[in-house]
Design an enzyme around this catalytic site. Sequence first.
Site: not given
Length: 489
Positions: A152, A275
């Site tokens: 990421y 998320k």
Amino acid sequence: MEFSRKNGQLLSRIATNDRHGENSPYFDGWKAYDSNPFHPTQNPDGVIQMGLAENQLCFDLIKKWILENPDASICTAEAVDKFKDIAIYQDYHGLREFREAVAKFMGRVGGSRVTFDPNRIVMSGGATGANETVMFCLADPGDAFLVPSPYYPGFDRDLRWRTGLEIVPVYCKSSNNFRITRAALEEAYEKAQSSNINVKGVIIANPSNPLGTILDRETMRNLVCFINEKNIHLVCDEIYAATVFSSPRFISIAEIIQDMDCNHDLIHIVYSLSKDMGFPGFRVGIVYSFNDVVVNCARKMSSFGLVSSQTQYLLTSMLSDEEFLGNFLSESSNRLAKRYHVFTKGLEQVGISCLKSNAGLFFWMDMRPLLKQQTVEGEMELWHVIINEVKLNVSPGSSFQCCEPGWFRVCFANMDDETVEVALDRIQAFVLQGKEENHHASGKSKCWQKKNLHLSFSSSRLYEESIMSPSIISPHSPIPHSPLVRART
């Protein structure tokens, strides 16, 4: 230039250094979207945001729950009497009921195979703040963490910017589906040692961002053995734990270490509701450590990034509703699976493959056959065409420190059904146009010239065949503009 130099002297080195990672193509794609956002009627030729890992597929379920539970918010007539008690100063440990609800939820998304202790729940301002807090607790400026790549891009900001830490990539390859091997870990560790870099730990994302894959039990046990032998820390970012839409199931590191002879003080978890529940704006980040000292230190640091008590109050009620959670997680999984299928099958129609995955809000698209040259420069040239001509913000693999040019992360859950069709039409048209031009070029270099990308393909039919359940919410408005320094993407 003179002004910039003088102005910089007035600011700190942390404020003015370039370690934030803002200059990455990852963020440049957001800028391109922000300056020309797609809208189905007002700006149909704009850039479609496919670089933002946001789950917008189940807000109809959230809305229904809120309407049915008005007493869950202190800003309603049903619960206004609790407003004062929640609005005044709260202990920075967080509301006890909230920590208990989060601990129970973490156990649930882990398959109810492990129990989490509410007293080890430390709050932070999103997973960004949680990751940074862990780094502040575990390492000093100049120390390093090994991070399996591709990883990421926000880790450059979260782990390095203000802490002064370094990242040492552990290069993983497509030949074994980017699996984390002991050999790759040892190579990265030895390279750091030879450069006199003090390695304090390994940080992983499981499920993986950007791969959308889940670590298997053997790989996780090998990771634990590795850090235990080196006497370094293991931080597991598990923010996509419930964002799984097919087998195999997610396995938390907390489950792995239950039957291992290892030093639990070296194991730490970062979690979030951004998320799994689709609440990035609520900034709910969690540090969970098996190390008592780390828990105490992180709790003191949490004063700089607490979750608002109003948010805690609302989410305590929501996370305590077992029937709602069961339905929500099941439906979220179903909708993600259908959306993933639509995109990947649509790409298969034009010969584009993706890494097989079963989790996250994205897939890892293989565009290597379209590169003029198998280099980072070739990847960036293709990316510029995709974002400037095709008008899709997909993120190039080099911004994830991928060692193989030509891979791109594509987010699929932050748009409505109609935008999905437009995005698929664009990428299919682009790929087929490139193939046609390459055929006519007969051995010449690949070229991409903007001619007519607004062609009609079978994405609409594919979508109708795949989505047999009632339509996912589809507000005809652009995806909200994302600020450049968005916390978790």
